[in-house]
Design a protein around this motif. Sequence first.
Motif, short mmCIF file in Angstrom:
data_model
loop_
_atom_site.label_atom_id
_atom_site.label_comp_id
_atom_site.label_asym_id
_atom_site.label_seq_id
_atom_site.Cartn_x
_atom_site.Cartn_y
_atom_site.Cartn_z
N GLU A 1 0.84 -1.19 0.00
CA GLU A 1 0.00 0.00 0.00
C GLU A 1 0.88 1.24 0.00
N VAL A 2 0.50 2.20 -0.83
CA VAL A 2 1.26 3.44 -0.94
C VAL A 2 0.35 4.61 -0.61
N LYS A 3 0.81 5.46 0.30
CA LYS A 3 0.08 6.69 0.61
C LYS A 3 0.84 7.85 -0.01
N THR A 4 0.24 8.45 -1.03
CA THR A 4 0.88 9.59 -1.66
C THR A 4 0.60 10.84 -0.84
N GLU A 5 1.58 11.74 -0.82
CA GLU A 5 1.48 12.92 0.02
C GLU A 5 1.17 14.19 -0.76
N ASN A 6 1.50 14.21 -2.04
CA ASN A 6 1.33 15.42 -2.86
C ASN A 6 0.62 15.09 -4.16
N LYS A 7 0.16 16.14 -4.82
CA LYS A 7 -0.54 15.93 -6.09
C LYS A 7 0.40 15.47 -7.20
N ASN A 8 1.73 15.60 -6.98
CA ASN A 8 2.67 15.14 -7.99
C ASN A 8 3.21 13.75 -7.69
N GLU A 9 2.52 13.01 -6.83
CA GLU A 9 2.90 11.63 -6.52
C GLU A 9 1.79 10.68 -6.95
N ILE A 10 2.21 9.52 -7.42
CA ILE A 10 1.24 8.53 -7.87
C ILE A 10 1.79 7.13 -7.60
N ALA A 11 0.92 6.24 -7.22
CA ALA A 11 1.28 4.84 -7.01
C ALA A 11 0.98 4.08 -8.30
N VAL A 12 1.97 3.34 -8.81
CA VAL A 12 1.81 2.61 -10.06
C VAL A 12 2.33 1.19 -9.91
N SER A 13 1.96 0.37 -10.87
CA SER A 13 2.51 -0.98 -10.95
C SER A 13 2.82 -1.28 -12.41
N ALA A 14 4.07 -1.48 -12.69
CA ALA A 14 4.47 -1.84 -14.04
C ALA A 14 3.95 -3.23 -14.41
N VAL A 15 3.83 -4.11 -13.41
CA VAL A 15 3.38 -5.48 -13.67
C VAL A 15 1.89 -5.53 -13.99
N SER A 16 1.07 -4.88 -13.15
CA SER A 16 -0.38 -4.96 -13.35
C SER A 16 -0.93 -3.84 -14.23
N GLY A 17 -0.12 -2.79 -14.44
CA GLY A 17 -0.60 -1.66 -15.23
C GLY A 17 -1.38 -0.63 -14.41
N GLN A 18 -1.45 -0.84 -13.12
CA GLN A 18 -2.19 0.06 -12.23
C GLN A 18 -1.69 1.50 -12.37
N ASN A 19 -2.59 2.41 -12.69
CA ASN A 19 -2.36 3.85 -12.77
C ASN A 19 -1.34 4.29 -13.83
N ILE A 20 -1.02 3.44 -14.77
CA ILE A 20 -0.08 3.82 -15.83
C ILE A 20 -0.70 4.89 -16.72
N THR A 21 -1.96 4.75 -17.07
CA THR A 21 -2.64 5.77 -17.87
C THR A 21 -2.66 7.09 -17.13
N GLU A 22 -2.94 7.06 -15.83
CA GLU A 22 -2.96 8.27 -15.03
C GLU A 22 -1.59 8.93 -14.96
N LEU A 23 -0.54 8.11 -14.88
CA LEU A 23 0.83 8.64 -14.89
C LEU A 23 1.11 9.37 -16.21
N LYS A 24 0.72 8.77 -17.31
CA LYS A 24 0.92 9.39 -18.61
C LYS A 24 0.17 10.72 -18.70
N GLU A 25 -1.02 10.76 -18.14
CA GLU A 25 -1.80 12.00 -18.13
C GLU A 25 -1.11 13.08 -17.30
N LEU A 26 -0.53 12.70 -16.16
CA LEU A 26 0.22 13.66 -15.34
C LEU A 26 1.41 14.22 -16.09
N MET A 27 2.03 13.39 -16.92
CA MET A 27 3.20 13.82 -17.67
C MET A 27 2.82 14.81 -18.78
N GLY A 28 1.55 14.82 -19.12
CA GLY A 28 1.05 15.78 -20.10
C GLY A 28 1.37 15.44 -21.49
#
Length: 82
Positions: A55-82
Amino acid sequence: MRVKKTRKVLASVDIAVLVVDAQKGKSEDDLTLIKLFEERNIPYITAYNKADLSEVKTENKNEIAVSAVSGQNITELKELMG
């Protein structure tokens, strides 16, 4: 070594993505890099990888928990990157 290499490329980046092992958390090197990003006004995202393993608790809006294996939040990471 990682910090040394990163210093060389910082002049040519639009945004930095710092990948942190979610199970280990931020290291001293990670904190040094974040300080460099902030000193140089480089926008950055901290991506906590291996979020599928702990479990990951992010502290700021520029932090995100991802998983390269499961793909969790990868799309969201790409969106943050703009």
